[in-house]
Design an enzyme around this catalytic site. Sequence first.
Site: not given
Length: 632
Positions: A164, A256
């Site tokens: 992320d 992500e």
Amino acid sequence: MESCWLEGEGQEEEEDMEEDWSAPVDGREAQDQHHSPALARSTVSFSSPDGPSVASDGASSASSSSAEGTGIMTRMELNTFKAGMEGLDKEKINKIIMEASKGSRFYENELRKEKQMAGRISAMMDRLASITPQQQQEALLQVDKMVEDLVEGRDLSRTIVHLDMDAFYAAVEMRDNPALRDKPMAVGGIGMLSTSNYLARKYGVRAAMPGFIGKKLCPDLVIVPTNFDKYRTVSSQVRDVLRQYDPYFAPMSLDEAYMDLTEYLELRKSLPEEERTFYAHTEECFMSKENAAVDNQKKEDMLGETQASVKVPELSVNSTTNIDDEDGSLEKSKVTPCHDDNVSSPCCGTEELPETCEQIAKDVKEKEKPEGHDCETMGCEKVVFGCDAEEVVREIRFRIQQRTYLTASAGIAPNMMLAKVCSDQNKPNGQFYIPSDCEAIMDFIKDLPVRKVCGIGKVMAQQLNALGITTCTHLYEQRAVLSLLFSPISSSHLLRVALGLGATRIERESERKSMSVERTFSELSKPSELYRKCWELCEALAKDLQDEGLKGRTVTIKLKTVNFEVKQRGQTVPRAVSSMNEIYDVAEELLKMEIQQCQPQPLRLRLMGSSAKRRKQEKPPTKTTTLDRFFL
DNA sequence: TACATACAC
DNA sequence: GATGGTGTATGTA
């Protein structure tokens, strides 16, 4: 983005209660909730004789909501289950949020939704109260059979990583404009923010918060318009790196992705040190080539806890496509998952991809260093990474930072559910590892707040809260009751969470099921204006469908009134459609009916949408030779 | 099938 | 003054 203030606000819309528009009468009182903690406790003792530690504070906080005019609506509260919430004056922030919102149509709608939720919880508590001890005992036996199967089937053989990027859009903007680096800033518009940097988060400024509230929380907040082209470019650079460790990695959005490192880790064992060696380039390296530069970074710096310690000189980025704040700035950044199997696929950006993994690797490694530059002689810091999962993930994050000057956080675990939670654990610029070991998993799960688990949102969390459930331990202790109160799908999901289970295989790209276009605008109510808007939306949708060679069987329109009430109307047509005219014919008819329903009042809208869906459960043709694919 | 709700990002 | 857009899953009728 990794954090949300009002999560998923746009989709959690009011139930359609036309006759109640002007008369928001709700017989159920908020106090109904006050009896919940006691009930929860009493039932807990049935299902769990060994005395679970039910958090009574958790249960009572469910009732802090919805007392009109008094407390703060839980719906609108700052979500404290996100990373970077330490040391925030939550009370003060919530007060500002409420004051900024009070009296608005948005607020009034939230109030109604809050009441509705209270009613649902109260109904659930009634059901709970009617459950007999015998029923609970039976349920427990049943559930424990499932537990046995689930535990037996536990797969600890995979190493899943969730990666992320930290405050992605904001970090990109700060990278490209040094003037922003020491300021609280957010990306988006006055209407809505997409993300904020960590400085702004200290003031409570979060993603999915309107910009004007951000400004109230932090008057010095700098709001930068979104620049998706740029984020897409950076994202594809990150993906270039990820692809080398798992060609089947699954991007979830621009910032992500999930990866399965299992196979790579096997190869890694025999990877010579040379292949695991990287150089932290100095600013001079790049300067010498009049290129972008990065500060001299040691491995420790790279992997430390502070964010964006990297100093970057101005890059000559002038992509200032000013996306319309109201409409364009909040486009979902989701991109087609990238499962290109060594095939040069255009799905991960516009760059042409090399044909083999080796070529990709070489190409990327080349891009990570300044052109024609010899690290050995330039005195760049040499970094050698080890062979275990944690080292590999450090390497990935290092390379991402070298390539993009941005930091990423990661979670490493035996399944996707855990990996996702882990990536938030040491954010920003950190990573967290859960070994493939039952004990380690259970230890991690023990005190994990249910709200942190992907899939458990605001509503589910509040329902659980009313049952005294705030952590995964509670979830397990209350498994019998949960199986009786929730649907089989929900309760088995909760049970899996309670056991620390999650998907161990990253799904390959699945076929798209629908396509839609929607826009918010300043109030429209004249039929001619409404039809025109509808026409525009259908035109845009038709174009999108045709661009992807898709057709749909069900056409729907979405309407949001100026009071934030949402309605959806749809019709399934005999033959799949994709052209502007075919779609508009259906949409116009649906809109017409709504306008007529309202008469003699005008239909006053703030948003309209149009979508095409494929028919349920039918698999589209796998190999298509024709240009047209279908949502059948 | 139609519609609403919940969730993620 | 002002609270988004896209997609999926699920529950219910």
